[in-house]
Design an enzyme around this catalytic site. Sequence first.
Site, PDB file in Angstrom:
ATOM      1  N   CYS A   1      55.856  41.585  27.828  1.00 18.38           N
ATOM      2  CA  CYS A   1      55.631  40.673  26.844  1.00 18.38           C
ATOM      3  C   CYS A   1      54.641  39.528  27.074  1.00 18.38           C
ATOM      4  O   CYS A   1      54.864  38.342  27.195  1.00 18.38           O
ATOM      5  CB  CYS A   1      56.875  39.973  26.913  1.00 18.38           C
ATOM      6  SG  CYS A   1      58.037  41.049  25.863  1.00 18.38           S
TER       7      CYS A   1
ATOM      8  N   GLU B   1      35.713  46.360  57.676  1.00 10.01           N
ATOM      9  CA  GLU B   1      37.316  46.253  57.151  1.00 10.01           C
ATOM     10  C   GLU B   1      37.254  46.749  56.001  1.00 10.01           C
ATOM     11  O   GLU B   1      37.550  46.087  54.873  1.00 10.01           O
ATOM     12  CB  GLU B   1      37.839  44.724  57.240  1.00 10.01           C
ATOM     13  CG  GLU B   1      37.610  44.091  58.391  1.00 10.01           C
ATOM     14  CD  GLU B   1      37.823  42.516  58.592  1.00 10.01           C
ATOM     15  OE1 GLU B   1      38.600  42.106  59.433  1.00 10.01           O
ATOM     16  OE2 GLU B   1      37.640  41.740  57.713  1.00 10.01           O
TER      17      GLU B   1
HETATM   18  C1  LIG Z   1      40.188  41.737  51.085  1.00 13.92           C
HETATM   19  C2  LIG Z   1      39.484  41.665  52.575  1.00 13.92           C
HETATM   20  C3  LIG Z   1      38.888  42.876  53.128  1.00 13.92           C
HETATM   21  C4  LIG Z   1      39.009  44.025  52.071  1.00 13.92           C
HETATM   22  O1  LIG Z   1      38.192  43.935  50.823  1.00 13.92           O
HETATM   23  P1  LIG Z   1      37.820  45.194  50.059  1.00 13.92           P
HETATM   24  O2  LIG Z   1      37.047  44.781  48.986  1.00 13.92           O
HETATM   25  O3  LIG Z   1      39.241  45.783  49.695  1.00 13.92           O
HETATM   26  O4  LIG Z   1      36.875  46.323  50.988  1.00 13.92           O
HETATM   27  C5  LIG Z   1      38.252  42.931  54.152  1.00 13.92           C
HETATM   28  N1  LIG Z   1      38.327  41.936  55.061  1.00 13.92           N
HETATM   29  C6  LIG Z   1      39.064  40.548  54.449  1.00 13.92           C
HETATM   30  C7  LIG Z   1      38.728  39.482  55.645  1.00 13.92           C
HETATM   31  C8  LIG Z   1      39.600  40.506  53.197  1.00 13.92           C
HETATM   32  O5  LIG Z   1      40.226  39.501  52.872  1.00 13.92           O
END
Ligand SMILES: *Cc1c(COP(=O)(O)O)cnc(C)c1O
Length: 443
Positions: free
Chosen positions: A361, A290
């Site tokens: 600000c 992911e």
């Molecule tokens: C935020 C997140 C990601 C992505 O993280 P990056 O650092 O942007 O690659 C992937 N999986 C989960 C579960 C996340 O919370």
Amino acid sequence: MYEHGTMKINAAGHIEIGGVDTVKLAHQYGTPLFVYDTALIKERAKAFKSAFEEEHVAFQVAYASKAFSCIAMYQLAKSLDLSIDVVSGGELYTALKAGVEPEKIHFHGNNKSIEELTMAIDAKIGCIVADNFYELELLQQIASKHGTVVQILLRLTPGVEAHTHEFISTGQEDSKFGFDLASGQATEAVRIALDSKQLKLLGVHSHIGSQIFETDGFVLAIEKVFDQLKPWRETLGFVPEVLNFGGGFGIRYIEGDTPLAPNVYVKEIIKETKKHVQALGWEMPEIWIEPGRSLVGDAGTTLYSIGSTKDIPNVRRYLSVDGGMSDNIRPALYDAKYEGALANRATDPIEDQFAIAGKCCESGDMLIWDLPLPQVKPGDLLAMFCTGAYGYSMANNYNRIPRPAVVFVEDGSSQLIIKRETYQDLINLDQPYKMQEVVSFEN
Ligand SMILES: *Cc1c(COP(=O)(O)O)cnc(C)c1O
């Protein structure tokens, strides 16, 4: 200057991205302006995917869309054959409106509401990453009401916290996300999922952190997951079809940041998984990852116009820009570091270090504390690099500053993908105050 992707300095001494002069972009669309180098996004997506293809491993690369979410970005991700991670009804709604196939959407989050889960189940999205016992209960109730079966992954907290260059093995993780391994909660969740007629447990998920430059954290997390999978096979008969090892692959924001290439992370994850799978005599599961930041982070550049300056002799030279924590809250929130350059005079000799201040600000609204720049005058154009992830998506209307416009650039042309917010947009949700009849108080 950090030239990356298609960024370069053209004959006029201007920074150019995707073959488009940033000075022209600023004139055409105004500032602040987010500019995305879509060729770089495509290159990254391809790098993650081809690493799996080369190893002949079934996979999904899901874009963690919280990094940057809008209709056009979802459509770009779809065209690259990426799956999509969403973490809210709003992201889910946008992805569906963009035409993303529901089966390719995965829903994350530690407090998904009944409305959000119902929306996801109605849309028949690919999978819900169940985070806690309450959610398992809700999922069963909603699925039963709809007479359907919901595909889920269970989010595990493996007790590994990965930081940029090191990782911490905490054993029992103190996190709001997921089912803890050490306490047996994860085992209980697997049992519930397997016992339920409404749930189809595809596999498990872990995500160990963000902006990670090494593979050891992933290796350890995989080891900890398999430490559980083995007894789950024996006592519960559960063998996962999917193992999702999350995102967090790092990018270079400033000199000294040393991320690995996408294929290095992927190949290490595959190698480690294969090792465990073979030892158990199992079939290789599908592997999902992911990436968020590593797909869109360094593809984004913010263009600001420089306004007022303030020199405090022997202390600091401040330059103020027409945006700030309203379009990039990361420096204020995380002390995040960035680099930049003068986009309209990129070849001029460096004169001094400048502190780049936002216009909000708040004394804490500083974007960069020590940026070497040529002699600067009001009206100059500043390019701040690698703002593509968690920039626009965290943008806000503090001080009632309208959110910037966003453009995609590629092959010499630009397209507006998010319009600049107007003052009218800012008051669209506001309702007038209804004056009450004046009552006078007398005692
Ligand atoms: C935020 C997140 C990601 C992505 O993280 P990056 O650092 O942007 O690659 C992937 N999986 C989960 C579960 C996340 O919370």
